[in-house]
Design a protein around this motif. Sequence first.
Motif, mmCIF file in Angstrom:
data_model
loop_
_atom_site.group_PDB
_atom_site.id
_atom_site.type_symbol
_atom_site.label_atom_id
_atom_site.label_comp_id
_atom_site.label_asym_id
_atom_site.label_seq_id
_atom_site.Cartn_x
_atom_site.Cartn_y
_atom_site.Cartn_z
ATOM 1 N N ASP A 78 20.464 -25.897 15.693
ATOM 2 C CA ASP A 78 19.614 -27.093 15.653
ATOM 3 C C ASP A 78 18.212 -26.774 16.153
ATOM 4 O OD1 ASP A 78 21.793 -28.613 14.812
ATOM 5 O OD2 ASP A 78 22.263 -29.328 16.838
ATOM 6 N N VAL A 114 20.815 -34.884 6.679
ATOM 7 C CA VAL A 114 21.916 -33.999 7.070
ATOM 8 C C VAL A 114 22.995 -34.781 7.823
ATOM 9 C CG1 VAL A 114 22.526 -31.941 8.403
ATOM 10 C CG2 VAL A 114 20.364 -32.007 7.138
ATOM 11 N N TYR A 172 23.245 -27.901 19.118
ATOM 12 C CA TYR A 172 23.731 -26.571 18.793
ATOM 13 C C TYR A 172 22.550 -25.595 18.768
ATOM 14 C CZ TYR A 172 28.114 -28.671 17.070
ATOM 15 O OH TYR A 172 29.311 -29.340 16.957
ATOM 16 N N LYS A 177 16.897 -35.168 9.575
ATOM 17 C CA LYS A 177 18.048 -35.608 10.367
ATOM 18 C C LYS A 177 18.874 -36.652 9.605
ATOM 19 C CE LYS A 177 16.725 -35.272 15.273
ATOM 20 N NZ LYS A 177 18.006 -34.990 15.916
ATOM 21 N N MET A 210 26.892 -33.166 5.587
ATOM 22 C CA MET A 210 26.945 -31.709 5.756
ATOM 23 C C MET A 210 26.921 -31.393 7.242
ATOM 24 S SD MET A 210 24.421 -28.871 4.052
ATOM 25 C CE MET A 210 24.820 -27.137 4.142
ATOM 26 N N ASP A 211 27.914 -30.683 7.739
ATOM 27 C CA ASP A 211 28.054 -30.466 9.170
ATOM 28 C C ASP A 211 27.950 -28.989 9.482
ATOM 29 O OD1 ASP A 211 28.512 -30.870 11.824
ATOM 30 O OD2 ASP A 211 30.690 -30.990 11.602
ATOM 31 N N PHE A 212 26.900 -28.619 10.249
ATOM 32 C CA PHE A 212 26.715 -27.242 10.674
ATOM 33 C C PHE A 212 27.318 -27.090 12.070
ATOM 34 C CE2 PHE A 212 23.834 -25.913 7.363
ATOM 35 C CZ PHE A 212 23.278 -27.105 6.939
ATOM 36 N N VAL A 213 28.107 -26.036 12.277
ATOM 37 C CA VAL A 213 28.764 -25.871 13.564
ATOM 38 C C VAL A 213 28.587 -24.441 14.062
ATOM 39 C CG1 VAL A 213 30.951 -25.959 14.811
ATOM 40 C CG2 VAL A 213 30.479 -27.639 13.035
ATOM 41 N N ALA A 240 24.171 -34.689 10.944
ATOM 42 C CA ALA A 240 25.107 -33.838 11.681
ATOM 43 C C ALA A 240 25.378 -34.428 13.053
ATOM 44 C CB ALA A 240 24.529 -32.427 11.817
ATOM 45 N N TRP A 282 21.208 -38.192 15.201
ATOM 46 C CA TRP A 282 21.818 -36.970 14.685
ATOM 47 C C TRP A 282 21.268 -35.707 15.345
ATOM 48 C CZ3 TRP A 282 25.899 -38.772 12.608
ATOM 49 C CH2 TRP A 282 25.884 -39.937 11.842
ATOM 50 N N SER A 283 21.961 -34.605 15.093
ATOM 51 C CA SER A 283 21.707 -33.373 15.835
ATOM 52 C C SER A 283 20.778 -32.384 15.130
ATOM 53 C CB SER A 283 23.046 -32.680 16.125
ATOM 54 O OG SER A 283 22.876 -31.570 16.976
ATOM 55 N N PHE A 284 20.845 -32.308 13.807
ATOM 56 C CA PHE A 284 20.122 -31.263 13.071
ATOM 57 C C PHE A 284 18.975 -31.847 12.250
ATOM 58 C CE2 PHE A 284 19.233 -28.632 9.407
ATOM 59 C CZ PHE A 284 19.229 -27.349 9.928
#
Length: 217
Positions: free
Chosen positions: A155, A81, A152, A78, A1-4, A83, A106-108
């Motif tokens: 995040d 998700v 982001y 993390k 799942m990628d949040f942008v 991301a 990962w980012s999130f």
Amino acid sequence: MDFVDSGLYRDITDYAQDSPTWVQHAAEIGTEAGLLVFVALFVAGWWRARHASTRAFAIAALAPLATAVAYVCSELLKSVVAAGRPCRAAAGAATSLAECPPHGDWSFPSNHATIAGASALTLVLVRRALVLLTVPLALLMAFSRVFVGVHYPHDVAAGLLLGTAVAFTAVRLALRPALRLTGTMRASSVPAARWLTGPGPRPLARAVPPSPAHRRR
């Protein structure tokens, strides 16, 4: 799942690139140095609480532990998700000021923001006056992670919320056992245990009643 949230991310990182060099360096250092400030505040809170009530000491002792629990939760989230980092995934974004973490880191959500949120909340539970220091510091730390290009905005927002929620819950759930343990350690015959928890509040000085001669005057 990628949040942008690439638009806001690009705006912030573009602004970072146009900032003076000293601001860029301060952001790179501050994004990590803020963690050391929170560690110092935890130590100071523990030391001060050694001469405070059992409840105050228990909360001061739980503060870093609750923060650690929040960090573990962020790491678990993390991995679920998974991301990608914006410094690698956001098309057309400026080059990040900080080195982009490797793939798999990962980012999130943001670990730094999670720790900052948890630290800020628990330190306020230790001493309410610290809200004027810890909350701005946590927000600045969270923003710096976007500013240097490694997260982001969502995040860090999620990290702050996760950190405060988990840390508050952890303190609430562990407070009663911590109170019992603190009381036991303060009554212990083991010097190390008594030193660690401190003597507790200093007893109030008893008023000396006036002498009979003084009363006759």
